[in-house]
Scaffold this motif. Structure first.
Motif, PDB file in Angstrom:
ATOM      1  N   ASP A 287      16.407  78.073  45.778  1.00 51.82           N
ATOM      2  CA  ASP A 287      16.778  79.302  45.088  1.00 51.82           C
ATOM      3  C   ASP A 287      16.156  79.394  43.700  1.00 51.82           C
ATOM      4  OD1 ASP A 287      18.257  77.453  43.680  1.00 51.82           O
ATOM      5  OD2 ASP A 287      20.207  78.156  44.386  1.00 51.82           O
ATOM      6  N   GLY A 288      15.439  78.316  43.288  1.00 50.55           N
ATOM      7  CA  GLY A 288      14.764  78.333  41.999  1.00 50.55           C
ATOM      8  C   GLY A 288      15.675  78.155  40.804  1.00 50.55           C
ATOM      9  N   LYS A 289      16.959  77.916  41.029  1.00 53.53           N
ATOM     10  CA  LYS A 289      17.883  77.767  39.905  1.00 53.53           C
ATOM     11  C   LYS A 289      17.792  76.368  39.295  1.00 53.53           C
ATOM     12  CE  LYS A 289      21.307  81.000  41.808  1.00 53.53           C
ATOM     13  NZ  LYS A 289      22.717  81.173  42.266  1.00 53.53           N
ATOM     14  N   PRO A 290      17.721  76.265  37.968  1.00 54.49           N
ATOM     15  CA  PRO A 290      17.762  74.943  37.336  1.00 54.49           C
ATOM     16  C   PRO A 290      19.055  74.228  37.703  1.00 54.49           C
ATOM     17  CG  PRO A 290      17.168  76.643  35.739  1.00 54.49           C
ATOM     18  CD  PRO A 290      17.631  77.350  36.981  1.00 54.49           C
ATOM     19  N   THR A 291      18.961  72.922  37.928  1.00 55.30           N
ATOM     20  CA  THR A 291      20.126  72.133  38.330  1.00 55.30           C
ATOM     21  C   THR A 291      20.320  70.974  37.360  1.00 55.30           C
ATOM     22  OG1 THR A 291      19.731  72.695  40.648  1.00 55.30           O
ATOM     23  CG2 THR A 291      21.173  70.837  40.211  1.00 55.30           C
ATOM     24  N   VAL A 292      21.518  70.860  36.827  1.00 56.26           N
ATOM     25  CA  VAL A 292      21.814  69.848  35.811  1.00 56.26           C
ATOM     26  C   VAL A 292      22.983  68.985  36.274  1.00 56.26           C
ATOM     27  CG1 VAL A 292      22.563  69.463  33.423  1.00 56.26           C
ATOM     28  CG2 VAL A 292      20.977  71.337  33.951  1.00 56.26           C
ATOM     29  N   LEU A 293      22.867  67.690  36.023  1.00 54.41           N
ATOM     30  CA  LEU A 293      23.941  66.746  36.345  1.00 54.41           C
ATOM     31  C   LEU A 293      24.431  66.109  35.055  1.00 54.41           C
ATOM     32  CD1 LEU A 293      25.646  65.029  38.332  1.00 54.41           C
ATOM     33  CD2 LEU A 293      23.687  63.468  38.494  1.00 54.41           C
ATOM     34  N   PHE A 294      25.736  66.194  34.799  1.00 49.65           N
ATOM     35  CA  PHE A 294      26.356  65.588  33.621  1.00 49.65           C
ATOM     36  C   PHE A 294      27.086  64.311  34.055  1.00 49.65           C
ATOM     37  CE2 PHE A 294      26.256  70.160  32.625  1.00 49.65           C
ATOM     38  CZ  PHE A 294      25.569  70.133  31.405  1.00 49.65           C
ATOM     39  N   LEU A 295      26.725  63.189  33.439  1.00 49.58           N
ATOM     40  CA  LEU A 295      27.314  61.902  33.797  1.00 49.58           C
ATOM     41  C   LEU A 295      27.951  61.236  32.586  1.00 49.58           C
ATOM     42  CD1 LEU A 295      24.468  60.316  35.986  1.00 49.58           C
ATOM     43  CD2 LEU A 295      26.535  61.458  36.796  1.00 49.58           C
ATOM     44  N   CYS A 296      29.159  60.698  32.767  1.00 49.30           N
ATOM     45  CA  CYS A 296      29.760  59.808  31.774  1.00 49.30           C
ATOM     46  C   CYS A 296      30.430  58.667  32.531  1.00 49.30           C
ATOM     47  CB  CYS A 296      30.719  60.553  30.853  1.00 49.30           C
ATOM     48  SG  CYS A 296      32.209  61.216  31.621  1.00 49.30           S
ATOM     49  N   VAL A 297      31.285  57.907  31.898  1.00 45.60           N
ATOM     50  CA  VAL A 297      31.859  56.739  32.552  1.00 45.60           C
ATOM     51  C   VAL A 297      32.927  57.143  33.571  1.00 45.60           C
ATOM     52  CG1 VAL A 297      33.091  54.557  32.231  1.00 45.60           C
ATOM     53  CG2 VAL A 297      31.365  55.285  30.559  1.00 45.60           C
ATOM     54  N   HIS A 298      33.954  57.860  33.106  1.00 43.50           N
ATOM     55  CA  HIS A 298      35.104  58.148  33.970  1.00 43.50           C
ATOM     56  C   HIS A 298      35.088  59.559  34.559  1.00 43.50           C
ATOM     57  CE1 HIS A 298      36.695  54.333  32.767  1.00 43.50           C
ATOM     58  NE2 HIS A 298      36.808  54.684  31.502  1.00 43.50           N
ATOM     59  N   ASN A 299      34.116  60.384  34.177  1.00 50.34           N
ATOM     60  CA  ASN A 299      34.049  61.769  34.652  1.00 50.34           C
ATOM     61  C   ASN A 299      35.398  62.463  34.438  1.00 50.34           C
ATOM     62  OD1 ASN A 299      33.573  63.578  37.757  1.00 50.34           O
ATOM     63  ND2 ASN A 299      32.739  64.071  35.763  1.00 50.34           N
ATOM     64  N   ALA A 300      36.007  62.169  33.285  1.00 47.52           N
ATOM     65  CA  ALA A 300      37.333  62.699  32.994  1.00 47.52           C
ATOM     66  C   ALA A 300      37.370  63.510  31.710  1.00 47.52           C
ATOM     67  CB  ALA A 300      38.353  61.558  32.899  1.00 47.52           C
ATOM     68  N   GLY A 301      36.345  63.376  30.860  1.00 46.86           N
ATOM     69  CA  GLY A 301      36.366  64.060  29.573  1.00 46.86           C
ATOM     70  C   GLY A 301      35.065  64.752  29.223  1.00 46.86           C
ATOM     71  N   ARG A 302      34.112  63.985  28.684  1.00 45.77           N
ATOM     72  CA  ARG A 302      32.877  64.572  28.178  1.00 45.77           C
ATOM     73  C   ARG A 302      32.088  65.330  29.241  1.00 45.77           C
ATOM     74  NH1 ARG A 302      31.085  58.912  25.609  1.00 45.77           N
ATOM     75  NH2 ARG A 302      32.253  58.313  27.495  1.00 45.77           N
ATOM     76  N   SER A 303      31.863  64.691  30.373  1.00 46.42           N
ATOM     77  CA  SER A 303      31.056  65.342  31.406  1.00 46.42           C
ATOM     78  C   SER A 303      31.773  66.549  32.000  1.00 46.42           C
ATOM     79  CB  SER A 303      30.685  64.343  32.510  1.00 46.42           C
ATOM     80  OG  SER A 303      31.842  63.757  33.085  1.00 46.42           O
ATOM     81  N   GLN A 304      33.112  66.504  32.046  1.00 43.00           N
ATOM     82  CA  GLN A 304      33.868  67.642  32.568  1.00 43.00           C
ATOM     83  C   GLN A 304      33.833  68.817  31.591  1.00 43.00           C
ATOM     84  OE1 GLN A 304      34.888  68.005  35.500  1.00 43.00           O
ATOM     85  NE2 GLN A 304      35.419  66.041  36.403  1.00 43.00           N
ATOM     86  N   MET A 305      33.899  68.533  30.304  1.00 42.90           N
ATOM     87  CA  MET A 305      33.797  69.604  29.314  1.00 42.90           C
ATOM     88  C   MET A 305      32.399  70.221  29.341  1.00 42.90           C
ATOM     89  SD  MET A 305      36.106  68.462  25.994  1.00 42.90           S
ATOM     90  CE  MET A 305      35.420  66.812  25.770  1.00 42.90           C
ATOM     91  N   ALA A 306      31.381  69.378  29.464  1.00 44.95           N
ATOM     92  CA  ALA A 306      30.012  69.886  29.536  1.00 44.95           C
ATOM     93  C   ALA A 306      29.819  70.769  30.764  1.00 44.95           C
ATOM     94  CB  ALA A 306      29.026  68.719  29.561  1.00 44.95           C
ATOM     95  N   LEU A 307      30.362  70.321  31.895  1.00 44.50           N
ATOM     96  CA  LEU A 307      30.283  71.119  33.115  1.00 44.50           C
ATOM     97  C   LEU A 307      30.988  72.460  32.923  1.00 44.50           C
ATOM     98  CD1 LEU A 307      29.609  71.359  36.182  1.00 44.50           C
ATOM     99  CD2 LEU A 307      31.831  70.285  36.616  1.00 44.50           C
ATOM    100  N   GLY A 308      32.159  72.424  32.300  1.00 49.98           N
ATOM    101  CA  GLY A 308      32.913  73.648  32.068  1.00 49.98           C
ATOM    102  C   GLY A 308      32.143  74.649  31.224  1.00 49.98           C
TER     103      GLY A 308
END
Length: 218
Positions: A78-99
């Motif tokens: 679909d040509g859409k850029p795809t980004v993956l956010f990774l942290c240790v517990h996937n409970a704070g930083r990466s979830q906020m970034a995803l949001g």
């Protein structure tokens, strides 16, 4: 049947498999879909304290993984850029970034998140801090990263997972140095949240993704 799975869970998994087979018909065969669903179930079952929602989590995670695999294999272009956010517990930083990413990008880009050591649930204080921005991440859940998800991403943003973060040659990686919100109050998390928002907006600009909103700040 796995003896650890109750009859109700088995029924729920069978129903989930039927939905996935319908949605991915013509893309993946039944064997691949069921393998991803059951391996996704196993990812959560080994550490879950409450098993009621395991089939639902497995279905959501399997769907993400199958979508990622379709991108890797060139079956979903679909040509859409795809980004993956990774942290240790996937409970704070990466979830906020995803949001923030999903809030601003809307349908113009794709984002996922994961953790090297997934926690049991998303940080409640991070949920509260994001609610102040009008963004609800309470329905998200900590999950591990998998090879197909990493391979499908155009950009991998890491936040403190160090050597545990997956490395694939030729892929763009970026480390965001941010304090871990674990154990902090929503008040203390606000500066971390605001910095994540700033970085997400900068990333969207680099990816030439036009935000649907100019700012989430009030």
């Amino acid at each position: 049947m796995n003896p650890a799975i109750t009859l109700d869970q088995q029924y729920a998994l069978t129903t989930a498999a039927t939905r996935l087979e319908r949605d991915f018909a013509g893309t993946f065969n039944v064997e691949t879909i069921e393998r991803f669903l059951h391996s996704s179930y196993d990812q959560f079952a080994g550490r879950a304290k409450v098993t009621t929602f395991l089939p639902l989590l497995a279905e959501k995670f399997a769907r993400q993984r199958l979508n990622a695999l379709a991108r890797v294999e060139g079956k979903h272009l679909d040509g859409k850029p795809t980004v993956l956010f990774l942290c240790v517990h996937n409970a704070g930083r990466s979830q906020m970034a995803l949001g923030f990413f999903e809030h601003y990008a809307g349908e113009n880009a794709v984002a996922w998140s994961g953790g090297s050591e997934p926690g049991d649930q998303v940080n409640g204080e991070a949920i509260a801090a994001m609610t102040e921005r009008g963004i609800d991440i309470s329905n998200e859940y900590p999950k591990p990263w998998t090879d197909e998800v990493v391979r499908a991403a155009d950009v991998v943003i890491t936040m403190g997972c160090g050597d545990a973060c997956p490395i694939f040659p030729g892929k763009r990686y970026e480390e965001w140095v941010l304090d871990d919100p674990a154990g902090l109050t929503a008040t203390d998390i606000r500066p971390i949240r605001d910095e994540i928002e700033r970085r997400v907006l900068a990333l969207l600009d680099e990816l030439h993704v036009t935000p649907g909103f100019t700012s989430s700040r009030v």
